[in-house]
Write an enzyme that holds these catalytic residues in place. Sequence first.
Site, PDB file in Angstrom:
ATOM      1  CD  GLU A  67     -10.567  13.160  12.058  1.00  0.00           C
ATOM      2  OE1 GLU A  67     -10.531  13.033  13.290  1.00  0.00           O
ATOM      3  OE2 GLU A  67     -11.591  13.498  11.435  1.00  0.00           O
ATOM      4  CG  ASP A 125     -13.286  15.889   9.898  1.00  0.00           C
ATOM      5  OD1 ASP A 125     -13.524  14.669   9.921  1.00  0.00           O
ATOM      6  OD2 ASP A 125     -13.225  16.592  10.921  1.00  0.00           O
ATOM      7  CB  ILE A 133     -17.587  11.581  10.217  1.00  0.00           C
ATOM      8  CG1 ILE A 133     -18.101  10.610   9.152  1.00  0.00           C
ATOM      9  CG2 ILE A 133     -18.692  11.873  11.239  1.00  0.00           C
ATOM     10  CD1 ILE A 133     -18.643   9.300   9.721  1.00  0.00           C
ATOM     11  CG  ASP A 134     -15.947  18.377  12.188  1.00  0.00           C
ATOM     12  OD1 ASP A 134     -15.172  17.904  13.036  1.00  0.00           O
ATOM     13  OD2 ASP A 134     -16.296  19.568  12.189  1.00  0.00           O
ATOM     14  CB  THR A 194     -16.345  10.816  15.049  1.00  0.00           C
ATOM     15  OG1 THR A 194     -15.738  11.103  13.784  1.00  0.00           O
ATOM     16  CG2 THR A 194     -16.432   9.309  15.215  1.00  0.00           C
ATOM     17  CG  ASP A 210     -11.438  19.227  13.277  1.00  0.00           C
ATOM     18  OD1 ASP A 210     -12.154  18.272  12.945  1.00  0.00           O
ATOM     19  OD2 ASP A 210     -10.511  19.133  14.093  1.00  0.00           O
TER      20      ASP A 210
END
Length: 281
Positions: free
Chosen positions: A70, A90, A92-93, A95, A220
């Site tokens: 990402e 990802d 940190i899915d 954020t 995601d």
Amino acid sequence: MADSLQTVMDYAVAVARKAGEVVQTALAGDRKVMTKSSAVDLVTQTDQKVEKLIIQSVKEKFPTHRFIGEESVAAGEACELTNEPTWIIDPIDGTTNFVHSFPFVAVSIGFSVNKQVEVGVVYSCLEDKMFTARRGRGAFCNGEPLQVSEQTDVHQSIIATEFGSNRDPEVVDKIFCSMKNVLKLPVHGVRSAGTAAINMCLVASGCVEAYYEIGMHVWDIAAGSLIVSEAGGLVLDVDGGQVDLMSRRVLAANNRSIAEKIVKEIVLFRPPRDDALDHKQ
């Protein structure tokens, strides 16, 4: 390939857990927040740090593999899914959840070969839940098998969705129109975890019957899509057709009966594809 995929799985789990430790530590400190495409499309130094950690670690183990990350894409790298072995990351899915200490934050790692996801790992950091799947081998949470809900009556279902970061009035109207349609079926409830990866794991766990969204990205949902299918569910486009992970449209459901009823209520629109976006702007 089977043995090599197990090696990939084991490494993905190890690096996801290591990344999760970084996220947990960061939650106790100062979280410097920046924006990307809009004032509500957030990124933090932790997102960037975690992605760098994952990619560098994986490159040491698998130097010939490709990556879609990402934050790398946001920085201008191409978002291209090829037939080559590719890690879809990802860091940190969720954020926005992370920024606000809302307790659903995930590290999501998918691994594809020939444009098909073969390994999926989603680590819900604050819950300490490690969701894993290998194609044809089932889906698990902390080593326990996952199975989607057996519910076939949409009126007795919980449906998950998200609002995204696009605040264009026309897009917002369509998102809320879809939600209103689903709610009025009626269903037991509509929920939002704030992270696509965890929403998909909730489908796989049998906690919700379906999750749909328009506007999320391949990083995601790559890992979560395999976790859902390996738990006995199905993953489609929101129009009911075959899913295209680059299309930024997804419907994950426990069974086709529920999926077909949700499809009828979604107001469709087509965001720019992941592989068509100019991320350098």
